[in-house]
Design a protein around this motif. Sequence first.
Motif, PDB file in Angstrom:
ATOM      1  N   GLU A  54      12.959  53.176  18.528  1.00 59.21           N
ATOM      2  CA  GLU A  54      12.861  53.537  17.111  1.00 59.21           C
ATOM      3  C   GLU A  54      11.463  53.299  16.549  1.00 59.21           C
ATOM      4  OE1 GLU A  54      15.822  51.565  14.835  1.00 59.21           O
ATOM      5  OE2 GLU A  54      17.517  52.590  15.797  1.00 59.21           O
ATOM      6  N   ARG A  55      10.809  52.251  17.031  1.00 59.60           N
ATOM      7  CA  ARG A  55       9.479  51.928  16.524  1.00 59.60           C
ATOM      8  C   ARG A  55       8.433  52.945  16.965  1.00 59.60           C
ATOM      9  NH1 ARG A  55       8.584  46.488  19.340  1.00 59.60           N
ATOM     10  NH2 ARG A  55       9.576  47.778  20.958  1.00 59.60           N
ATOM     11  N   ALA A  56       8.755  53.723  18.004  1.00 59.96           N
ATOM     12  CA  ALA A  56       7.815  54.705  18.547  1.00 59.96           C
ATOM     13  C   ALA A  56       7.924  56.068  17.879  1.00 59.96           C
ATOM     14  CB  ALA A  56       8.026  54.842  20.052  1.00 59.96           C
ATOM     15  N   ASN A  57       8.771  56.183  16.869  1.00 60.45           N
ATOM     16  CA  ASN A  57       8.948  57.456  16.173  1.00 60.45           C
ATOM     17  C   ASN A  57       7.607  57.906  15.598  1.00 60.45           C
ATOM     18  OD1 ASN A  57       9.503  59.459  14.161  1.00 60.45           O
ATOM     19  ND2 ASN A  57      11.625  58.762  14.104  1.00 60.45           N
ATOM     20  N   LEU A  58       7.109  59.051  16.047  1.00 56.80           N
ATOM     21  CA  LEU A  58       5.776  59.496  15.653  1.00 56.80           C
ATOM     22  C   LEU A  58       5.705  59.957  14.199  1.00 56.80           C
ATOM     23  CD1 LEU A  58       4.449  61.365  18.815  1.00 56.80           C
ATOM     24  CD2 LEU A  58       4.217  58.969  18.168  1.00 56.80           C
ATOM     25  N   SER A  59       6.857  60.101  13.557  1.00 57.21           N
ATOM     26  CA  SER A  59       6.860  60.452  12.133  1.00 57.21           C
ATOM     27  C   SER A  59       6.658  59.231  11.249  1.00 57.21           C
ATOM     28  CB  SER A  59       8.171  61.153  11.761  1.00 57.21           C
ATOM     29  OG  SER A  59       8.279  62.387  12.437  1.00 57.21           O
ATOM     30  N   THR A  60       6.977  58.053  11.789  1.00 57.26           N
ATOM     31  CA  THR A  60       6.899  56.832  10.993  1.00 57.26           C
ATOM     32  C   THR A  60       6.048  55.753  11.669  1.00 57.26           C
ATOM     33  OG1 THR A  60       8.974  56.061  12.004  1.00 57.26           O
ATOM     34  CG2 THR A  60       9.136  57.241   9.902  1.00 57.26           C
ATOM     35  N   LEU A  61       5.434  56.073  12.789  1.00 52.84           N
ATOM     36  CA  LEU A  61       4.678  55.106  13.575  1.00 52.84           C
ATOM     37  C   LEU A  61       3.602  54.425  12.733  1.00 52.84           C
ATOM     38  CD1 LEU A  61       4.051  53.939  16.435  1.00 52.84           C
ATOM     39  CD2 LEU A  61       2.508  55.885  16.753  1.00 52.84           C
ATOM     40  N   THR A  62       3.532  53.102  12.826  1.00 53.88           N
ATOM     41  CA  THR A  62       2.518  52.345  12.099  1.00 53.88           C
ATOM     42  C   THR A  62       1.647  51.592  13.105  1.00 53.88           C
ATOM     43  OG1 THR A  62       3.990  50.425  11.885  1.00 53.88           O
ATOM     44  CG2 THR A  62       4.013  52.052  10.096  1.00 53.88           C
ATOM     45  N   GLY A  63       0.511  51.116  12.613  1.00 49.53           N
ATOM     46  CA  GLY A  63      -0.373  50.344  13.460  1.00 49.53           C
ATOM     47  C   GLY A  63      -1.261  51.178  14.358  1.00 49.53           C
ATOM     48  N   THR A  64      -1.297  52.489  14.138  1.00 49.41           N
ATOM     49  CA  THR A  64      -2.141  53.393  14.922  1.00 49.41           C
ATOM     50  C   THR A  64      -2.941  54.277  13.976  1.00 49.41           C
ATOM     51  OG1 THR A  64      -0.360  55.043  15.034  1.00 49.41           O
ATOM     52  CG2 THR A  64      -0.523  53.477  16.871  1.00 49.41           C
ATOM     53  N   HIS A  65      -3.987  54.894  14.509  1.00 51.33           N
ATOM     54  CA  HIS A  65      -4.794  55.831  13.724  1.00 51.33           C
ATOM     55  C   HIS A  65      -4.114  57.191  13.596  1.00 51.33           C
ATOM     56  CE1 HIS A  65      -8.258  53.363  15.644  1.00 51.33           C
ATOM     57  NE2 HIS A  65      -7.885  52.806  14.519  1.00 51.33           N
ATOM     58  N   THR A  66      -3.076  57.397  14.412  1.00 53.34           N
ATOM     59  CA  THR A  66      -2.480  58.726  14.549  1.00 53.34           C
ATOM     60  C   THR A  66      -0.974  58.653  14.402  1.00 53.34           C
ATOM     61  OG1 THR A  66      -4.212  59.199  16.188  1.00 53.34           O
ATOM     62  CG2 THR A  66      -2.396  60.783  16.015  1.00 53.34           C
ATOM     63  N   ASN A  67      -0.435  59.500  13.557  1.00 49.23           N
ATOM     64  CA  ASN A  67       0.999  59.810  13.549  1.00 49.23           C
ATOM     65  C   ASN A  67       1.138  61.215  12.981  1.00 49.23           C
ATOM     66  OD1 ASN A  67       0.945  59.622  10.701  1.00 49.23           O
ATOM     67  ND2 ASN A  67       1.707  57.502  10.703  1.00 49.23           N
ATOM     68  N   ILE A  68       2.346  61.719  12.914  1.00 42.60           N
ATOM     69  CA  ILE A  68       2.519  63.118  12.505  1.00 42.60           C
ATOM     70  C   ILE A  68       2.069  63.357  11.063  1.00 42.60           C
ATOM     71  CG2 ILE A  68       4.256  64.900  12.049  1.00 42.60           C
ATOM     72  CD1 ILE A  68       5.636  63.989  14.661  1.00 42.60           C
ATOM     73  N   PRO A  69       2.462  62.534  10.087  1.00 39.30           N
ATOM     74  CA  PRO A  69       1.961  62.775   8.721  1.00 39.30           C
ATOM     75  C   PRO A  69       0.438  62.736   8.618  1.00 39.30           C
ATOM     76  CG  PRO A  69       3.845  61.283   8.674  1.00 39.30           C
ATOM     77  CD  PRO A  69       3.475  61.445  10.111  1.00 39.30           C
ATOM     78  N   LYS A  70      -0.201  61.842   9.349  1.00 40.91           N
ATOM     79  CA  LYS A  70      -1.663  61.765   9.308  1.00 40.91           C
ATOM     80  C   LYS A  70      -2.295  63.001   9.944  1.00 40.91           C
ATOM     81  CE  LYS A  70      -1.803  56.701   9.384  1.00 40.91           C
ATOM     82  NZ  LYS A  70      -2.084  55.501  10.221  1.00 40.91           N
ATOM     83  N   LEU A  71      -1.704  63.504  11.016  1.00 42.19           N
ATOM     84  CA  LEU A  71      -2.215  64.732  11.634  1.00 42.19           C
ATOM     85  C   LEU A  71      -2.122  65.907  10.665  1.00 42.19           C
ATOM     86  CD1 LEU A  71      -0.602  64.350  15.183  1.00 42.19           C
ATOM     87  CD2 LEU A  71      -3.056  64.408  14.729  1.00 42.19           C
ATOM     88  N   ARG A  72      -1.001  65.981   9.948  1.00 39.96           N
ATOM     89  CA  ARG A  72      -0.832  67.064   8.971  1.00 39.96           C
ATOM     90  C   ARG A  72      -1.849  66.942   7.836  1.00 39.96           C
ATOM     91  NH1 ARG A  72       1.654  70.945  11.667  1.00 39.96           N
ATOM     92  NH2 ARG A  72       3.815  70.505  12.247  1.00 39.96           N
ATOM     93  N   ALA A  73      -2.022  65.737   7.337  1.00 40.53           N
ATOM     94  CA  ALA A  73      -2.963  65.529   6.232  1.00 40.53           C
ATOM     95  C   ALA A  73      -4.393  65.813   6.657  1.00 40.53           C
ATOM     96  CB  ALA A  73      -2.842  64.095   5.704  1.00 40.53           C
ATOM     97  N   GLY A  74      -4.690  65.602   7.933  1.00 37.26           N
ATOM     98  CA  GLY A  74      -6.042  65.828   8.437  1.00 37.26           C
ATOM     99  C   GLY A  74      -6.303  67.237   8.911  1.00 37.26           C
ATOM    100  N   PHE A  75      -5.304  68.134   8.800  1.00 37.98           N
ATOM    101  CA  PHE A  75      -5.436  69.516   9.261  1.00 37.98           C
ATOM    102  C   PHE A  75      -5.846  69.560  10.743  1.00 37.98           C
ATOM    103  CE2 PHE A  75      -5.859  69.797   4.698  1.00 37.98           C
ATOM    104  CZ  PHE A  75      -5.171  70.960   4.357  1.00 37.98           C
ATOM    105  N   VAL A  76      -5.251  68.702  11.544  1.00 34.18           N
ATOM    106  CA  VAL A  76      -5.503  68.721  12.984  1.00 34.18           C
ATOM    107  C   VAL A  76      -4.594  69.790  13.598  1.00 34.18           C
ATOM    108  CG1 VAL A  76      -5.460  67.416  15.140  1.00 34.18           C
ATOM    109  CG2 VAL A  76      -6.130  66.283  13.004  1.00 34.18           C
TER     110      VAL A  76
END
Length: 408
Positions: A54-76
Amino acid sequence: MCPGWWLWPLVAVCAADVFRDEAERIMQDTPVIDGHNDLPWQLLKMFNNQLQDERANLSTLTGTHTNIPKLRAGFVGGQFWSAYVPCDTQNKDAVRRTLEQMDVIHRMCEMYPETFLCVTTSAGIRQAFQEGRVASLIGVEGGHSIDSSLGVLRALYHLGMRYLTLTHNCNTPWADNWLVDSGSDDAQSHGLSVFGQSVLREMNRLGVMIDLAHVSVATMKAALQLSAAPVIFSHSSAYSLCANRRNVPDDVLQLVNQTGSLVMVNFYNDYVSCTEDADLSQVADHLDYIRKVAGAGAVGFGGDFDGVTRLPTGLEDVSKYPDLIAELLRRNWTEAEVRGALADNLLRVFEAVEKVSNETLQAPEEEPIPLDQLGSSCRTQYGYSEASTLYHQPGALLAALIFVLRLP
């Protein structure tokens, strides 16, 4: 006193908003292709690659520079995910560990098909752009991952590898790494060995991009001169602005220009400012410098997110890309130059690599590395008969002939 002096801060804020809005407009249809992201390594360290945790869910992952919301916000819109294993796996379990990291990238695409599309071609990247998904490609970081085997190189290609970084922070038996230039390591191949040249020819034949991040200057120059296709630096910056040997010196930038190659700028503070602190403006300085020396077509982004411990103020995670693009627009980069840095330059290089591969008629490289160039006593020697070993060791062959001549 100038009338309305108090308006200037407001004008500056409004101008910043204009550049930010313009950046987002451009990135809507030309999202960024990032050359290097180490999220798969974080998934190994944090969860031992157990993506169903559950902690590895890329939609809610914390403690990293990268997760799905951050990728969307960054237009990656395109990401080369790093299949990285450390140098201490060399001559041990490097191939197995690399396969596991490639596997976790494929499983990311399977678990989040609405976000990631695993692709292996430039056309696949364009398809992902059209579908609003992140084109996900595999870059294998470190030549030790092929264990000095052309067969392993081909197998990794078939599993999706589309660039290979020739070294990490260690020599391979066939290529020298950047620590040679800092004096922290000894040169072995003085660039590329004969077998290393075979590796590059086979990469050209297959259509695997040659990545020169982490290699010595001699290796950079040897590869740029030998390769029939443009090469990339997936996450390196400009040596003239930060004299760290991981960065690219001016004479190599000239070769980058001459060969139509690409430098994807690294965001790690130590390679941006040569100190523990850096900011977004200093990253833009590297982009400006490479554009000036090697041309606008030679510039890209290789943030090294989730692979470094220090990032510039203003570029704390992958969501911040629009702010960097806004800074380039503020510095009078043209829209075409910005689109080039975002995606078009990488697509051009990738298409050129594919073209060389499609037009190459040569048979696969088959000559193995000489047995005496391989490390570790743990290796078996199947295929290396005494005759073939002697063939690759002129000194041994001479000794054998002398022995025979001495027989009665």
